[in-house]
Write a protein that holds these residues in place. Structure first.
Motif: not given
Length: 300
Positions: A153, A155-161, A166, A213, A220
């Motif tokens: 799973e 631990n990051f959001s789309y905004m983090d990517w 990351t 997704d 990424t």
């Protein structure tokens, strides 16, 4: 436009990613970039000298190769390894085939693949973003693609990517910086939007078909730097528009297939290099017929 001017635009376009690498990974990122670029510059100068050819360092292409190679490396890498990669990229892949414009595969990506096979543990050791600020830069973390490959799973959001906070290679984590650089190159007409747009669109479609997704696949790994800065290389990509589309579709298809079924979580490097090898065939098949030329009959 001269080669020097084009390469200078490439360097400018890579500056946002360079700044992002410093923000996320600290001074060690700049040291790694400096060592890699210097090794490429020295490799080009010495090899041209030994081969008794004109000095081509001023055209800046070796600096671009050094930057791209550095951006495809983890910050924790021993500096001697990028030196080896720089020699491979410049001497083996570029100069032994005649220099700029003569190599049939992308030098930086080929060097990365060789480093991945030579030092697999070191090339897959990722430092968390901002680790240099809180003293955790000695620890390792998994990339989003590696987590996806293992069925874990996020631990990051789309905004983090999108912003790049990351783990990953120096210049591939911040999608925003790479998109800004890509837009700059398109506006300067250094690259055509056909390859990056088609590449990204193909990855999106294949990712949806595979039930993944698409935002994970887009934001990424090395897709953004590959689409804007690697796949668009003049020497190793088709010239005509139809060829560019076929080339980019092939890159996108192979990227997702390798991510799905390959032993490694990432497939951009291998996808682009494989399609580089197929470029002569693609150009022969998609070569436009000159205006006014009649199609030959089958019996001819």
């Amino acid at each position: 436009a001269s080669t020097q001017r084009i390469m200078l635009d490439m360097i400018i376009a890579l500056c946002p990613a360079l700044i992002a690498s410093f923000v996320f990974f600290g001074p060690r990122a700049l040291i790694l970039v400096a060592v890699t670029v210097l090794s490429c510059v020295l490799s080009e100068y010495i090899s041209r000298k030994v081969m008794k050819r004109d000095n081509t360092v001023p055209d800046l292409s070796c600096i671009v190769t050094g930057l791209l190679l550095a951006f495809n490396l983890p910050v924790s890498l021993n500096p001697l390894m990028p030196v080896f990669g720089g020699v491979v990229a410049i001497v083996v892949v570029k100069q032994m085939f005649g220099g700029i414009g003569q190599n049939f595969v992308n030098p930086a990506l080929t060097a990365r693949i060789i480093l991945m096979n030579s030092f697999p543990a070191d090339m897959s050791s990722w430092t968390p973003a901002f680790g240099w600020l809180n003293g955790t830069d000695a620890t390792t973390t998994a990339t989003p693609l590696a987590v996806l490959k293992q069925g874990g799973e996020f631990n990051f959001s789309y905004m983090d990517w999108f912003l790049g906070s990351t783990g990953g290679c120096l210049g591939e984590t911040c999608a925003l910086a790479l998109i800004l650089g890509g837009i700059y190159l398109i506006l300067r007409r250094v690259i055509s939007p056909v390859i990056p747009v088609t590449y990204l669109a193909t990855v999106t479609v294949i990712s949806l078909i595979a039930g993944r997704d698409p935002l994970v696949d887009l934001l990424t790994g090395g897709l953004m730097i590959g689409a804007f800065f690697m796949a668009t290389d003049y020497t190793t990509s088709p010239i005509n528009k139809a060829g560019k589309v076929v080339f980019a579709v092939g890159c996108g298809l192979l990227t997702v297939l390798i991510r799905l079924y390959g032993s490694l979580p990432e497939g951009v490097s291998f996808a682009i290099v494989i399609m580089n090898i197929l470029v002569p065939l693609i150009e022969r098949v998609t070569r436009p017929r000159p205006f006014g030329e009649k199609r030959r009959a089958r019996h001819e």
